[in-house]
Design an enzyme around this catalytic site. Structure first.
Site, short mmCIF file in Angstrom:
data_model
loop_
_atom_site.label_atom_id
_atom_site.label_comp_id
_atom_site.label_asym_id
_atom_site.label_seq_id
_atom_site.Cartn_x
_atom_site.Cartn_y
_atom_site.Cartn_z
N HIS A 39 0.83 -1.21 0.00
CA HIS A 39 0.00 0.00 0.00
C HIS A 39 0.86 1.25 0.00
O HIS A 39 0.58 2.22 -0.71
CB HIS A 39 -0.94 0.01 1.21
CG HIS A 39 -2.21 -0.74 0.98
ND1 HIS A 39 -2.27 -2.11 0.88
CD2 HIS A 39 -3.48 -0.30 0.84
CE1 HIS A 39 -3.52 -2.48 0.67
NE2 HIS A 39 -4.28 -1.39 0.65
N LYS A 104 -9.56 -8.72 8.10
CA LYS A 104 -10.21 -9.09 9.37
C LYS A 104 -10.00 -7.94 10.35
O LYS A 104 -9.02 -7.21 10.27
CB LYS A 104 -9.66 -10.40 9.92
CG LYS A 104 -8.20 -10.35 10.30
CD LYS A 104 -7.74 -11.69 10.86
CE LYS A 104 -6.28 -11.58 11.27
NZ LYS A 104 -5.74 -12.82 11.80
#
Length: 182
Positions: A39, A104
């Site tokens: 990212h 998650k």
């Protein structure tokens, strides 16, 4: 009442607008793996005015760092990683067209606001079930940042990848309302 959808990635606005927290999704098509190091490099590329390693419009990003593929399999264990580590990057990616992320754990308020603003969703995948989830990945190839090893960006083709809508495009959050009606 939660519902079940079969969707094809990349996602469209009309795919996302119907999803509500607690809905189950079987996702097929092309998704991309990326964790925090990837990212950082994607955002850096955007700031330098270069193209990201995959088309962002309609994209689904899976927060995963898979283990090496055993012989005869396209990928090793491929369970979700904790999502909050990507929260500082996620609103910008949604503003550029990313329609969903998979991971998650809870998301920041900034991410939840970006989901509403850009008609996007956050899917939960079952933590601890990486070997099972990998069976729904039919192909995997590294497309960027190979130097990151398991955190390289991969193009994954998935078939009926099981997901749960944790945050929807209406501000709903499954973790805030875990007791869903039947």
């Amino acid at each position: 009442m939660s519902r079940e959808y079969s969707l094809q990635a990349p996602l469209r606005d009309e795919d996302v607008i119907h999803l509500k927290i607690g809905d189950r999704v079987l996702l097929s098509g092309i998704i991309y793996s990326a964790r925090d190091a990837a990212h950082k490099k994607i955002i850096q590329a955007l700031e330098e005015g270069t193209e990201p390693p995959f088309p962002l419009k309609g994209a689904v990003i899976y927060y995963v760092g898979p283990s090496p593929a055993p012989e005869g399999r396209p990928i090793g264990s491929a369970g979700p990683t904790t999502s909050y580590r990507m929260d500082s990057y996620t609103p910008r990616l949604h503003s550029l067209g990313v329609k969903a992320t998979i991971g998650k754990g809870k998301r920041s308020q900034e991410v939840k606001d970006a989901l509403v603003r850009h008609n996007a969703v956050y899917f939960g995948a079952t933590g601890g079930a990486g070997a099972l989830l990998s069976q729904r990945i039919v192909s995997s190839k590294i497309i960027a940042f190979e130097d990151l090893g398991p955190e390289a960006v991969r193009e994954l083709v998935v078939r009926d990848f099981p997901l749960l809508v944790v945050n929807d495009a209406f501000g709903g959050e499954l973790y805030a309302k875990p007791n869903l009606p039947d």
